[in-house]
Design an enzyme around this catalytic site. Sequence first.
Site, PDB file in Angstrom:
ATOM      1  N   HIS A   1      20.574  -8.132  24.621  1.00 57.89           N
ATOM      2  CA  HIS A   1      19.953  -9.131  23.732  1.00 57.89           C
ATOM      3  C   HIS A   1      19.694 -10.386  24.563  1.00 57.89           C
ATOM      4  CE1 HIS A   1      20.482  -7.203  19.754  1.00 57.89           C
ATOM      5  NE2 HIS A   1      21.420  -6.549  20.410  1.00 57.89           N
TER       6      HIS A   1
ATOM      7  N   MET B   1      25.211  -2.201  12.949  1.00 55.53           N
ATOM      8  CA  MET B   1      26.055  -3.399  12.768  1.00 55.53           C
ATOM      9  C   MET B   1      25.200  -4.654  12.648  1.00 55.53           C
ATOM     10  SD  MET B   1      28.667  -2.607  15.903  1.00 55.53           S
ATOM     11  CE  MET B   1      29.145  -0.925  16.316  1.00 55.53           C
ATOM     12  N   SER B   2      23.961  -4.500  12.197  1.00 53.37           N
ATOM     13  CA  SER B   2      23.067  -5.672  12.203  1.00 53.37           C
ATOM     14  C   SER B   2      22.072  -5.598  11.052  1.00 53.37           C
ATOM     15  CB  SER B   2      22.302  -5.715  13.535  1.00 53.37           C
ATOM     16  OG  SER B   2      21.371  -4.646  13.597  1.00 53.37           O
TER      17      SER B   2
ATOM     18  N   HIS C   1      27.878   1.737  24.488  1.00 55.42           N
ATOM     19  CA  HIS C   1      26.699   0.862  24.433  1.00 55.42           C
ATOM     20  C   HIS C   1      25.684   1.213  25.529  1.00 55.42           C
ATOM     21  CE1 HIS C   1      24.477  -2.599  23.126  1.00 55.42           C
ATOM     22  NE2 HIS C   1      24.642  -3.270  24.238  1.00 55.42           N
TER      23      HIS C   1
ATOM     24  N   SER D   1      18.968  -3.912  19.793  1.00 56.97           N
ATOM     25  CA  SER D   1      19.621  -3.574  21.067  1.00 56.97           C
ATOM     26  C   SER D   1      18.747  -2.686  21.939  1.00 56.97           C
ATOM     27  CB  SER D   1      20.922  -2.797  20.815  1.00 56.97           C
ATOM     28  OG  SER D   1      21.924  -3.657  20.407  1.00 56.97           O
TER      29      SER D   1
ATOM     30  N   HIS E   1      25.057 -11.281  16.010  1.00 56.25           N
ATOM     31  CA  HIS E   1      25.728 -10.315  15.132  1.00 56.25           C
ATOM     32  C   HIS E   1      26.956 -10.954  14.503  1.00 56.25           C
ATOM     33  CE1 HIS E   1      23.576  -8.010  18.216  1.00 56.25           C
ATOM     34  NE2 HIS E   1      23.402  -7.090  17.290  1.00 56.25           N
TER      35      HIS E   1
ATOM     36  N   ASN F   1      21.705   7.579  18.960  1.00 51.14           N
ATOM     37  CA  ASN F   1      22.783   8.583  19.108  1.00 51.14           C
ATOM     38  C   ASN F   1      23.068   9.160  17.737  1.00 51.14           C
ATOM     39  OD1 ASN F   1      23.905   5.603  18.878  1.00 51.14           O
ATOM     40  ND2 ASN F   1      25.416   6.928  17.872  1.00 51.14           N
TER      41      ASN F   1
ATOM     42  N   GLU G   1      30.189 -10.919  16.598  1.00 56.35           N
ATOM     43  CA  GLU G   1      30.375 -11.881  17.688  1.00 56.35           C
ATOM     44  C   GLU G   1      31.187 -13.086  17.214  1.00 56.35           C
ATOM     45  OE1 GLU G   1      26.617 -12.450  20.257  1.00 56.35           O
ATOM     46  OE2 GLU G   1      25.888 -11.383  18.504  1.00 56.35           O
TER      47      GLU G   1
HETATM   48  N1  HPA Z   1      27.099   3.018  14.985  1.00 57.34           N
HETATM   49  C1  HPA Z   1      26.903   1.711  14.781  1.00 57.34           C
HETATM   50  N2  HPA Z   1      25.968   1.011  15.407  1.00 57.34           N
HETATM   51  C2  HPA Z   1      25.187   1.655  16.287  1.00 57.34           C
HETATM   52  C3  HPA Z   1      25.329   3.021  16.553  1.00 57.34           C
HETATM   53  C4  HPA Z   1      26.353   3.744  15.859  1.00 57.34           C
HETATM   54  O1  HPA Z   1      26.536   4.955  16.040  1.00 57.34           O
HETATM   55  N3  HPA Z   1      24.389   3.352  17.474  1.00 57.34           N
HETATM   56  C5  HPA Z   1      23.698   2.211  17.760  1.00 57.34           C
HETATM   57  N4  HPA Z   1      24.178   1.178  17.042  1.00 57.34           N
END
Ligand code: HPA
Length: 275
Positions: free
Chosen positions: A59, A209-210, A245, A28, A81, A233, A84
């Site tokens: 993406h 998540m990937s 996001h 991402s 993902h 983050n 999706e």
């Molecule tokens: N959690 C899950 N997926 C993410 C995060 C998160 O804090 N930051 C970027 N992708």
Amino acid sequence: MYKKLKEAAQYIKSVTDVLPRVGLVLGSGLGAFVERIQNPIVIPYGKIPHFKECTVEGHEGRLILGTIAGVPCVVLQGRLHVYEGHPMEDIVFPTRVMATLGIEILILTNAAGGINQIFRPGDLVLMEDHINLMGHNPLVGPNISELGPRFPDMTEAYGKDLRNIFQKASLSLGREIKKGIYASLLGPTYETPAEIRMLRIIGADMVGMSTLPEAIAANHLGLKVCGISCITNMAAGIEQKTLCHDDVKEMAAKVIEHFSNLLCEGIALIKEQKI
Ligand code: HPA
């Protein structure tokens, strides 16, 4: 499935003579790395037989062939993902196509939330291992023996040699790279603070998540795998902030220069050390 892989690879070979040795998947907000590819041949996923289109912002959905630091590479600008709603088979299809094209090394990248408090947003972290909490595995179903064994070993899912190379590459750019364990959840919700506390207890340093579907499929295929997380983050509940996001993409954009330098430097070392 095997026939579909051959058809996709055949189409790509009909468009270019590049025989890639290294494959990259850009996470991402990290798609701008493609500017570093020399003599790029760009193929939108929609043109490749059996490839599914990306639906997530950040993406782009393009496969690009070219050279990086003199090494022939294939780069996926955008991934699919599980959240999706795609079947696992579709998610790992591009990884299997890259292997059919002949890659030996796969570099997987992602944006992730930092759980380990030594991490800071903007850090790049080498994946040492993973914890699969997606509730699924891309190898469920009849084994495709042409691709790999029924029960692949995952003891060194992210090869030590590649980790050493990227550690060296980072040092040569004047920065020490951190290392950590990546836990992947299904999403698309970000985690709750309670889930993050649980993930910390079970040994996760970062969360996303990937990546795991591709890493598992690549290990099945016998590829050497390297994983790099961009901590966009701190994970939920660590700072007094909500997650979104746009902030993930904004932080990825701030890091893209160093991220791109690291990938180019690492690939140059892969060439030099002939791993
Ligand atoms: N959690 C899950 N997926 C993410 C995060 C998160 O804090 N930051 C970027 N992708």
